[in-house]
Scaffold this motif. Structure first.
Motif, PDB file in Angstrom:
ATOM      1  N   PRO A  67       1.011  -1.195   0.018  1.00 29.28           N
ATOM      2  CA  PRO A  67       0.055   0.045   0.151  1.00 29.28           C
ATOM      3  C   PRO A  67       0.883   1.233   0.031  1.00 29.28           C
ATOM      4  O   PRO A  67       1.893   1.233   0.639  1.00 29.28           O
ATOM      5  N   PRO A  68       0.362   2.248  -0.553  1.00 28.57           N
ATOM      6  CA  PRO A  68       1.111   3.697  -0.521  1.00 28.57           C
ATOM      7  C   PRO A  68       1.371   4.183   0.840  1.00 28.57           C
ATOM      8  O   PRO A  68       0.411   3.985   1.463  1.00 28.57           O
ATOM      9  N   ALA A  72      -1.110   9.531  -2.857  1.00 30.74           N
ATOM     10  CA  ALA A  72      -1.199   8.965  -3.826  1.00 30.74           C
ATOM     11  C   ALA A  72      -2.817   8.766  -4.146  1.00 30.74           C
ATOM     12  O   ALA A  72      -3.626   9.018  -3.276  1.00 30.74           O
ATOM     13  N   ILE A  74      -5.860   6.041  -5.123  1.00 26.04           N
ATOM     14  CA  ILE A  74      -5.889   4.722  -4.922  1.00 26.04           C
ATOM     15  C   ILE A  74      -7.316   4.289  -5.697  1.00 26.04           C
ATOM     16  O   ILE A  74      -8.374   4.855  -5.355  1.00 26.04           O
ATOM     17  N   GLN A 145      -4.004   9.353   1.079  1.00 22.95           N
ATOM     18  CA  GLN A 145      -4.339   8.639   0.167  1.00 22.95           C
ATOM     19  C   GLN A 145      -5.763   8.992  -0.101  1.00 22.95           C
ATOM     20  O   GLN A 145      -6.628   8.466   0.397  1.00 22.95           O
ATOM     21  N   CYS A 178      -1.063   6.637  -9.067  1.00 20.73           N
ATOM     22  CA  CYS A 178      -2.373   5.949  -9.080  1.00 20.73           C
ATOM     23  C   CYS A 178      -1.991   4.288  -8.867  1.00 20.73           C
ATOM     24  O   CYS A 178      -1.369   3.676  -9.516  1.00 20.73           O
ATOM     25  N   TYR A 179      -2.338   3.962  -7.459  1.00 19.99           N
ATOM     26  CA  TYR A 179      -2.335   2.367  -7.145  1.00 19.99           C
ATOM     27  C   TYR A 179      -3.575   1.900  -7.503  1.00 19.99           C
ATOM     28  O   TYR A 179      -4.601   1.860  -6.777  1.00 19.99           O
ATOM     29  N   VAL A 181      -6.435  -1.451  -7.256  1.00 22.53           N
ATOM     30  CA  VAL A 181      -6.562  -2.277  -6.183  1.00 22.53           C
ATOM     31  C   VAL A 181      -7.679  -3.227  -6.631  1.00 22.53           C
ATOM     32  O   VAL A 181      -8.624  -2.933  -6.986  1.00 22.53           O
ATOM     33  N   PHE A 205      -3.106  -4.615  -3.419  1.00 19.33           N
ATOM     34  CA  PHE A 205      -2.432  -3.371  -4.129  1.00 19.33           C
ATOM     35  C   PHE A 205      -1.501  -3.808  -5.194  1.00 19.33           C
ATOM     36  O   PHE A 205      -0.433  -4.313  -4.877  1.00 19.33           O
ATOM     37  N   PRO A 207       1.017  -2.621  -8.395  1.00 18.49           N
ATOM     38  CA  PRO A 207       2.228  -1.637  -8.908  1.00 18.49           C
ATOM     39  C   PRO A 207       1.575  -0.206  -9.268  1.00 18.49           C
ATOM     40  O   PRO A 207       0.653  -0.263 -10.250  1.00 18.49           O
ATOM     41  N   ALA A 208       2.036   0.870  -8.811  1.00 20.46           N
ATOM     42  CA  ALA A 208       1.622   2.067  -9.333  1.00 20.46           C
ATOM     43  C   ALA A 208       1.882   2.353 -10.650  1.00 20.46           C
ATOM     44  O   ALA A 208       2.656   2.086 -11.245  1.00 20.46           O
TER      45      ALA A 208
END
Length: 242
Positions: A67-68, A72, A74, A145, A178-179, A181, A205, A207-208
């Motif tokens: 998780p970030p 960020a 999400i 986030q 941006c992550y 999910v 989560f 990769p961004a």
């Protein structure tokens, strides 16, 4: 056995809402004057839900990926209230894009505003997007986030629903990674109904996606990533599409 599972699920649901009220009242003196206090109250509630879900319903929860920890966006698959619980508990300072009518929900609405959630109106697409961008800009001064559900609502496993461009506009506006999910929680905790199924509920989560991509490219990558990995997690959970 099914009757017992229904009974335990009902007990879980009832105590879950009672716990929301109890925790909200206990933390109120701190939460009223401190965003940190409000966040800790919400995290305490998340952990209580996860614990009682395992004890009463046999449903274990797992967060995969990284998780970030800094600012960020999400962008998550939304299948039930459980993915809200797991995502918020996994990040240090989560704040949601949420339906404006939820701010009038006792306890939930007041705490959501305190932790920095951004209420948005559902309405004509252009007006809603303009207002959402303005509201997010106001809340951007508070680091955290920003959690958004690109499909705009809960979507049951196996159901297709388009991704809305608002996520891409916020990605462009904020200039943050941006992550994506993915999740399978809807297999065990349905969009509607009381019955909770045993198993392993997962949010993952991924990769961004770095900032700076054109919105159409970003949206295509986001949807492909979230849907592919959610399908894999649902397969892992034994979901069979109808």
């Amino acid at each position: 056995m099914i009757a017992l599972r229904w009974l335990l699920s009902l007990i879980f649901v009832v105590q879950m809402y009672l716990a929301m009220a109890v925790i909200a009242v206990i933390f109120a003196p701190w939460a009223l004057f401190s965003r940190t206090g409000a966040r800790l109250a919400c995290k305490a509630y998340c952990r209580w839900v996860v614990l009682t879900l395992r004890l009463l319903c046999g449903l274990r929860c797992e967060v995969r990926g990284t998780p970030p920890a800094t600012e960020a966006v999400i962008a998550a698959k939304h299948q039930s209230f459980l993915d809200i619980i797991l995502i918020f508990n996994a990040v240090p300072a989560g704040k949601f894009i949420m339906k404006r009518e939820l701010i009038y929900t006792p306890f939930l609405g007041q705490y959501a505003l305190k932790i920095g959630c951004v209420p948005v109106n559902r309405g004509k697409r252009g007006a809603a997007i303009t207002r959402m961008k303005a509201d997010v800009a106001k809340g951007a001064a508070e680091p955290g986030q920003l959690i958004i559900y690109p499909q705009g609502t809960r979507v049951a496993p196996g159901v297709a629903k388009p991704y809305k461009v608002g996520t891409g506009l916020l990605y462009e506006q904020l200039g943050q990674p941006c992550y994506p999910v993915a999740t399978n929680v809807g297999v065990f905790w349905p969009k509607r109904g009381i019955l909770r199924h045993p198993g392993l509920a997962v949010v993952e989560f991924l990769p961004a996606i770095p900032p700076g991509k054109p919105i159409p490219v970003f949206m295509a990558e986001l949807e492909a990533t979230v849907e592919t990995h959610s399908d894999r997690l649902m397969d892992e959970a034994g979901f069979i599409p109808r």
